[in-house]
Design an enzyme around this catalytic site. Sequence first.
Site, mmCIF file in Angstrom:
data_model
loop_
_atom_site.group_PDB
_atom_site.id
_atom_site.type_symbol
_atom_site.label_atom_id
_atom_site.label_comp_id
_atom_site.label_asym_id
_atom_site.label_seq_id
_atom_site.Cartn_x
_atom_site.Cartn_y
_atom_site.Cartn_z
ATOM 1 N N HIS A 262 -11.146 15.624 -22.598
ATOM 2 C CA HIS A 262 -11.873 14.812 -23.578
ATOM 3 C C HIS A 262 -12.937 14.008 -22.862
ATOM 4 O O HIS A 262 -12.722 13.554 -21.744
ATOM 5 C CB HIS A 262 -10.895 13.859 -24.304
ATOM 6 C CG HIS A 262 -11.433 13.337 -25.582
ATOM 7 N ND1 HIS A 262 -12.282 12.266 -25.633
ATOM 8 C CD2 HIS A 262 -11.250 13.759 -26.859
ATOM 9 C CE1 HIS A 262 -12.598 12.045 -26.899
ATOM 10 N NE2 HIS A 262 -11.993 12.934 -27.671
ATOM 11 N N ASP B 182 -6.398 18.166 -30.689
ATOM 12 C CA ASP B 182 -6.306 19.531 -31.192
ATOM 13 C C ASP B 182 -5.082 20.285 -30.681
ATOM 14 O O ASP B 182 -4.692 21.286 -31.273
ATOM 15 C CB ASP B 182 -7.575 20.310 -30.797
ATOM 16 C CG ASP B 182 -8.782 19.845 -31.587
ATOM 17 O OD1 ASP B 182 -8.639 19.635 -32.804
ATOM 18 O OD2 ASP B 182 -9.869 19.674 -30.989
HETATM 19 N N1 ACO Z 1 -9.743 23.299 -19.271
HETATM 20 C C1 ACO Z 1 -10.148 23.488 -18.003
HETATM 21 N N2 ACO Z 1 -11.060 22.698 -17.382
HETATM 22 C C2 ACO Z 1 -11.582 21.705 -18.089
HETATM 23 C C3 ACO Z 1 -11.210 21.439 -19.390
HETATM 24 C C4 ACO Z 1 -10.250 22.293 -19.998
HETATM 25 N N3 ACO Z 1 -9.856 22.129 -21.251
HETATM 26 N N4 ACO Z 1 -11.903 20.386 -19.854
HETATM 27 C C5 ACO Z 1 -12.692 19.985 -18.836
HETATM 28 N N5 ACO Z 1 -12.505 20.785 -17.781
HETATM 29 C C6 ACO Z 1 -13.163 20.662 -16.480
HETATM 30 C C7 ACO Z 1 -14.516 21.363 -16.483
HETATM 31 O O1 ACO Z 1 -14.421 22.706 -16.154
HETATM 32 C C8 ACO Z 1 -15.261 20.558 -15.444
HETATM 33 O O2 ACO Z 1 -14.832 20.978 -14.172
HETATM 34 P P1 ACO Z 1 -15.858 20.962 -12.927
HETATM 35 O O3 ACO Z 1 -16.265 19.534 -12.742
HETATM 36 O O4 ACO Z 1 -15.031 21.499 -11.821
HETATM 37 O O5 ACO Z 1 -17.004 21.829 -13.324
HETATM 38 C C9 ACO Z 1 -14.736 19.138 -15.665
HETATM 39 O O6 ACO Z 1 -13.439 19.295 -16.226
HETATM 40 C C10 ACO Z 1 -15.604 18.296 -16.581
HETATM 41 O O7 ACO Z 1 -15.886 19.059 -17.754
HETATM 42 P P2 ACO Z 1 -17.063 18.681 -18.745
HETATM 43 O O8 ACO Z 1 -17.209 19.804 -19.728
HETATM 44 O O9 ACO Z 1 -18.276 18.231 -18.042
HETATM 45 O O10 ACO Z 1 -16.431 17.387 -19.432
HETATM 46 P P3 ACO Z 1 -16.741 16.845 -20.835
HETATM 47 O O11 ACO Z 1 -16.467 15.426 -20.847
HETATM 48 O O12 ACO Z 1 -18.087 17.263 -21.299
HETATM 49 O O13 ACO Z 1 -15.643 17.697 -21.650
HETATM 50 C C11 ACO Z 1 -14.608 18.678 -23.455
HETATM 51 C C12 ACO Z 1 -15.042 17.377 -22.806
HETATM 52 C C13 ACO Z 1 -15.827 19.475 -23.926
HETATM 53 C C14 ACO Z 1 -13.748 18.337 -24.655
HETATM 54 C C15 ACO Z 1 -13.799 19.546 -22.461
HETATM 55 O O14 ACO Z 1 -12.696 18.818 -21.981
HETATM 56 C C16 ACO Z 1 -13.352 20.864 -23.047
HETATM 57 O O15 ACO Z 1 -14.123 21.830 -23.079
HETATM 58 N N6 ACO Z 1 -12.072 20.954 -23.562
HETATM 59 C C17 ACO Z 1 -11.592 22.147 -24.212
HETATM 60 C C18 ACO Z 1 -12.053 22.186 -25.654
HETATM 61 C C19 ACO Z 1 -11.335 21.158 -26.500
HETATM 62 O O16 ACO Z 1 -10.122 21.029 -26.491
HETATM 63 N N7 ACO Z 1 -12.131 20.440 -27.290
HETATM 64 C C20 ACO Z 1 -11.608 19.405 -28.231
HETATM 65 C C21 ACO Z 1 -11.922 18.023 -27.762
HETATM 66 S S1 ACO Z 1 -11.249 16.834 -28.890
HETATM 67 C C22 ACO Z 1 -12.267 16.907 -30.188
HETATM 68 O O17 ACO Z 1 -13.436 17.141 -30.106
HETATM 69 C C23 ACO Z 1 -11.684 16.749 -31.518
#
Ligand code: ACO
Length: 380
Positions: free
Chosen positions: A263, A317
């Site tokens: 998140h 989620d």
């Molecule tokens: N699984 C694996 N790795 C992850 C995940 C995940 N679910 N979430 C983040 N990471 C990692 C990324 O790969 C990245 O790694 P790196 O630095 O080695 O490249 C790091 O964590 C940061 O990721 P970002 O995408 O820059 O972080 P951001 O704050 O933008 O991400 C997000 C938030 C988009 C929700 C992300 O955690 C994600 O994609 N989660 C999966 C989708 C999900 O569950 N979305 C629902 C969110 S809740 C809602 O909106 C209702």
Amino acid sequence: MSTAEKTFSKGLEGVIAAQTEMSFINGTEGILEYVGIAIGDLASKSSFEETVFLLWNKRLPTKPELEQFTADLRSHYTLCDEMVTQIKSCPIKAEPMHVIRSMISMCAMYDENPNENSVEAARHKSMRILAVAPAIVAAFDRHRRGLEIVKADPSLNFASNFLYMLNGEKPTDAMVRAFDICMITHADHGLNNSTFAARVVISTLSDLYSAMTAAIGSLRGPLHGGANEGVMKMLNKIDSVETAEAHVMGMIKNKERIMGFGHRVYKAKDPRASELMTLAKQLAEDTGNMDLYNKSHAIEKIMEREYASKGIYPNVDFYSATTYHCIGLKLDLFTPMFVLARIAGWAGHVIEQLEDNRLFRPTTDYIGPHNAPYTPIEKR
Ligand code: ACO
């Protein structure tokens, strides 16, 4: 360094772009409050109707106020005949998220003053959209299954009426309460992507329907509300608790994102995930779905071991997928359930924006060339 470079924040991380009196989030400690009340208290003691009143009025209602609010909501439950005809004209293969987005947009055409943006009008329109959205989802699902559309029952609360319209029979009290808790926990959440989209659109003084339509379009993305369907797809691919480890580790090795984890704001377990985990477990026991719950729990443990140090924990989620499955909902109705609840938050934010509006217009950091020659097409 240019001014733009100094203030650039990719994905607007950490940027405060609006003020709100609705929800407070402390992402480090995993706290969520609506108007100061802990989400756990609301999930265990409140109803969705009362929670919406709280968000829209910034205080809990008195008993007569709640009765009046509930009566107003129920008076708008029923779809007009024209909307029923439109829903029946949707292709049965359409995704429910595309249907609800299109139908909420279409509501503008059945409003005599769709562009009226006074706060009072926005409140009234919000009430109507909130009331009718469950009927849209239920009617389309029955239409695609070749079943008669079930008319709303204004004697039922929001949760009960939706399940009744969907299934054609009165739900049990336990199912109604479970669904109500889902609605409460999904009602509002700061300046998340879809809420931001709604505020951006209304800041042009467009109209509430356009703001809601944009928000629904945002919510369906797999990185936002669409993740609950992604979670269920992943769970369906895992045969048993025993194979969860190999499956999840394979995904991690392939650098795939694990849906339902991570998140932008929470670097601890999302408190909504904690509420929904308890609910999912109870429902799984009651409905013979413990295999599903156990798989979910096993994934959480693997992710905790692999990712807790990076601040990646279950989000709202993750356990909502198991919860919705146990309530008997089809996979492609999971994200529409998020819409039904989040209309409350989008509406509240649109009203806050209208109360103190300023056009959203950020800027870009231009990183292209300057003084480039214009080459005639025959010389390129
Ligand atoms: N699984 C694996 N790795 C992850 C995940 C995940 N679910 N979430 C983040 N990471 C990692 C990324 O790969 C990245 O790694 P790196 O630095 O080695 O490249 C790091 O964590 C940061 O990721 P970002 O995408 O820059 O972080 P951001 O704050 O933008 O991400 C997000 C938030 C988009 C929700 C992300 O955690 C994600 O994609 N989660 C999966 C989708 C999900 O569950 N979305 C629902 C969110 S809740 C809602 O909106 C209702």
